[in-house]
Design a protein around this motif. Structure first.
Motif, mmCIF file in Angstrom:
data_model
loop_
_atom_site.group_PDB
_atom_site.id
_atom_site.type_symbol
_atom_site.label_atom_id
_atom_site.label_comp_id
_atom_site.label_asym_id
_atom_site.label_seq_id
_atom_site.Cartn_x
_atom_site.Cartn_y
_atom_site.Cartn_z
ATOM 1 N N VAL A 23 0.848 -1.195 0.000
ATOM 2 C CA VAL A 23 0.000 0.000 0.000
ATOM 3 C C VAL A 23 0.885 1.246 0.000
ATOM 4 C CG1 VAL A 23 -1.713 1.303 1.323
ATOM 5 C CG2 VAL A 23 -1.929 -1.175 1.119
ATOM 6 N N HIS A 24 1.910 1.236 0.843
ATOM 7 C CA HIS A 24 2.845 2.374 0.892
ATOM 8 C C HIS A 24 3.644 2.454 -0.405
ATOM 9 C CE1 HIS A 24 6.405 4.725 1.940
ATOM 10 N NE2 HIS A 24 5.620 5.318 2.811
ATOM 11 N N GLU A 25 4.140 1.319 -0.865
ATOM 12 C CA GLU A 25 4.975 1.301 -2.069
ATOM 13 C C GLU A 25 4.221 1.790 -3.302
ATOM 14 O OE1 GLU A 25 6.293 -2.754 -1.968
ATOM 15 O OE2 GLU A 25 7.940 -2.290 -0.577
ATOM 16 N N GLN A 26 2.899 1.587 -3.327
ATOM 17 C CA GLN A 26 2.101 2.057 -4.463
ATOM 18 C C GLN A 26 1.557 3.472 -4.255
ATOM 19 O OE1 GLN A 26 -0.768 -0.842 -5.799
ATOM 20 N NE2 GLN A 26 0.759 -2.445 -5.916
ATOM 21 N N GLY A 27 1.965 4.115 -3.172
ATOM 22 C CA GLY A 27 1.601 5.510 -2.958
ATOM 23 C C GLY A 27 0.226 5.737 -2.347
ATOM 24 N N PHE A 28 -0.325 4.732 -1.660
ATOM 25 C CA PHE A 28 -1.664 4.863 -1.085
ATOM 26 C C PHE A 28 -1.672 5.163 0.413
ATOM 27 C CE2 PHE A 28 -2.828 1.738 -4.592
ATOM 28 C CZ PHE A 28 -3.342 2.718 -5.418
ATOM 29 N N ALA A 29 -0.503 5.382 1.017
ATOM 30 C CA ALA A 29 -0.452 5.586 2.471
ATOM 31 C C ALA A 29 -1.279 6.788 2.908
ATOM 32 C CB ALA A 29 0.985 5.730 2.946
ATOM 33 N N ASP A 30 -1.305 7.836 2.103
ATOM 34 C CA ASP A 30 -2.091 9.014 2.479
ATOM 35 C C ASP A 30 -3.549 8.896 2.047
ATOM 36 O OD1 ASP A 30 -1.440 9.257 -0.207
ATOM 37 O OD2 ASP A 30 -1.180 11.427 -0.130
ATOM 38 N N VAL A 31 -3.896 7.792 1.408
ATOM 39 C CA VAL A 31 -5.277 7.549 0.973
ATOM 40 C C VAL A 31 -6.018 6.694 2.001
ATOM 41 C CG1 VAL A 31 -6.699 6.457 -0.811
ATOM 42 C CG2 VAL A 31 -4.655 7.752 -1.467
ATOM 43 N N ILE A 33 -13.132 3.848 0.572
ATOM 44 C CA ILE A 33 -11.688 3.806 0.299
ATOM 45 C C ILE A 33 -11.121 2.439 0.679
ATOM 46 C CG2 ILE A 33 -9.439 4.732 0.977
ATOM 47 C CD1 ILE A 33 -10.934 7.468 1.358
ATOM 48 N N LEU A 34 -11.453 1.963 1.882
ATOM 49 C CA LEU A 34 -10.949 0.656 2.315
ATOM 50 C C LEU A 34 -11.389 -0.443 1.357
ATOM 51 C CD1 LEU A 34 -11.524 0.998 6.152
ATOM 52 C CD2 LEU A 34 -9.313 0.914 4.979
ATOM 53 N N LEU A 35 -12.625 -0.380 0.910
ATOM 54 C CA LEU A 35 -13.156 -1.357 -0.035
ATOM 55 C C LEU A 35 -12.395 -1.307 -1.359
ATOM 56 C CD1 LEU A 35 -15.423 -3.457 -0.457
ATOM 57 C CD2 LEU A 35 -16.823 -1.595 -1.340
ATOM 58 N N SER A 36 -12.115 -0.091 -1.847
ATOM 59 C CA SER A 36 -11.432 0.033 -3.135
ATOM 60 C C SER A 36 -9.961 -0.377 -3.053
ATOM 61 C CB SER A 36 -11.565 1.458 -3.682
ATOM 62 O OG SER A 36 -10.891 2.379 -2.871
ATOM 63 N N VAL A 37 -9.312 -0.184 -1.912
ATOM 64 C CA VAL A 37 -7.905 -0.561 -1.775
ATOM 65 C C VAL A 37 -7.757 -2.048 -1.493
ATOM 66 C CG1 VAL A 37 -5.807 -0.260 -0.376
ATOM 67 C CG2 VAL A 37 -7.136 1.741 -1.054
ATOM 68 N N TYR A 38 -8.565 -2.583 -0.563
ATOM 69 C CA TYR A 38 -8.381 -3.959 -0.092
ATOM 70 C C TYR A 38 -9.392 -4.963 -0.617
ATOM 71 C CZ TYR A 38 -5.361 -1.873 3.478
ATOM 72 O OH TYR A 38 -4.365 -1.208 4.135
ATOM 73 N N LEU A 96 -13.515 -5.509 5.142
ATOM 74 C CA LEU A 96 -14.717 -5.000 5.809
ATOM 75 C C LEU A 96 -15.598 -6.104 6.342
ATOM 76 C CD1 LEU A 96 -15.691 -2.115 3.376
ATOM 77 C CD2 LEU A 96 -14.362 -1.993 5.484
ATOM 78 N N SER A 97 -15.423 -7.328 5.863
ATOM 79 C CA SER A 97 -16.328 -8.394 6.269
ATOM 80 C C SER A 97 -15.617 -9.536 6.987
ATOM 81 C CB SER A 97 -17.056 -8.945 5.036
ATOM 82 O OG SER A 97 -16.114 -9.484 4.123
#
Length: 146
Positions: free
Chosen positions: A93-101, A131-136, A141-142
């Motif tokens: 997640v960090h390596e793909q630049g999503f840490a601030d998302v 956001i959590l759903l779109s990233v993971y 969530l379930s």
């Protein structure tokens, strides 16, 4: 001054800013069990084996007590909760630049996003879940264990 010494000084300054940003409280306080020990910096995406100073950005750091910081690596159930609440995230997640998302849950304010300048932006729960759903994907969530 050596690069290692500069990096340690920079991280010490960030530690102070993160502790103030997080109200000098463990992010798990009031959510999961007893908080204890000294406050520490939790890398949401772990540096692992020393890692790189690039992992020390404000968006990758939260305040966590020593007990919860250690529990994140020792308990799979607690780690799943940490990911679900944004306190931890896989390194990719960090390596793909999503840490601030990826949002973070704070019991005192709700869902928030952390930016690269050390600021927090409060966001609605529906946006955080989206956001959590779109990233993971739906698994985060379930999770039946949480």
């Amino acid at each position: 001054m050596s690069v290692g010494k500069q990096s340690k000084l920079a991280l010490a300054k960030k530690r102070r800013i993160v502790f103030v940003r997080d109200a000098e409280q463990c992010v798990a306080q009031g959510v999961y069990g007893f908080c204890g020990g000294d406050l520490t910096l939790q890398h949401r995406a772990g540096r692992g084996m020393g890692g790189s100073a690039s992992m020390d950005g404000f968006e990758n750091l939260v305040t966590m007590c020593q007990i919860h910081n250690e529990l994140d690596t020792a308990s799979a159930d607690f780690h799943r909760l940490c990911v679900k609440l944004g306190w931890s995230m896989p390194r990719w997640v960090h390596e793909q630049g999503f840490a601030d998302v990826v949002p973070v849950w704070y019991s005192r304010v709700g869902w928030a996003q952390l930016d690269k300048d050390g600021r927090v932006s409060i966001i609605p729960e529906t946006q955080a879940k989206h956001i959590l759903l779109s990233v993971y994907g739906p698994e985060v969530l379930s999770d039946p264990h949480q």
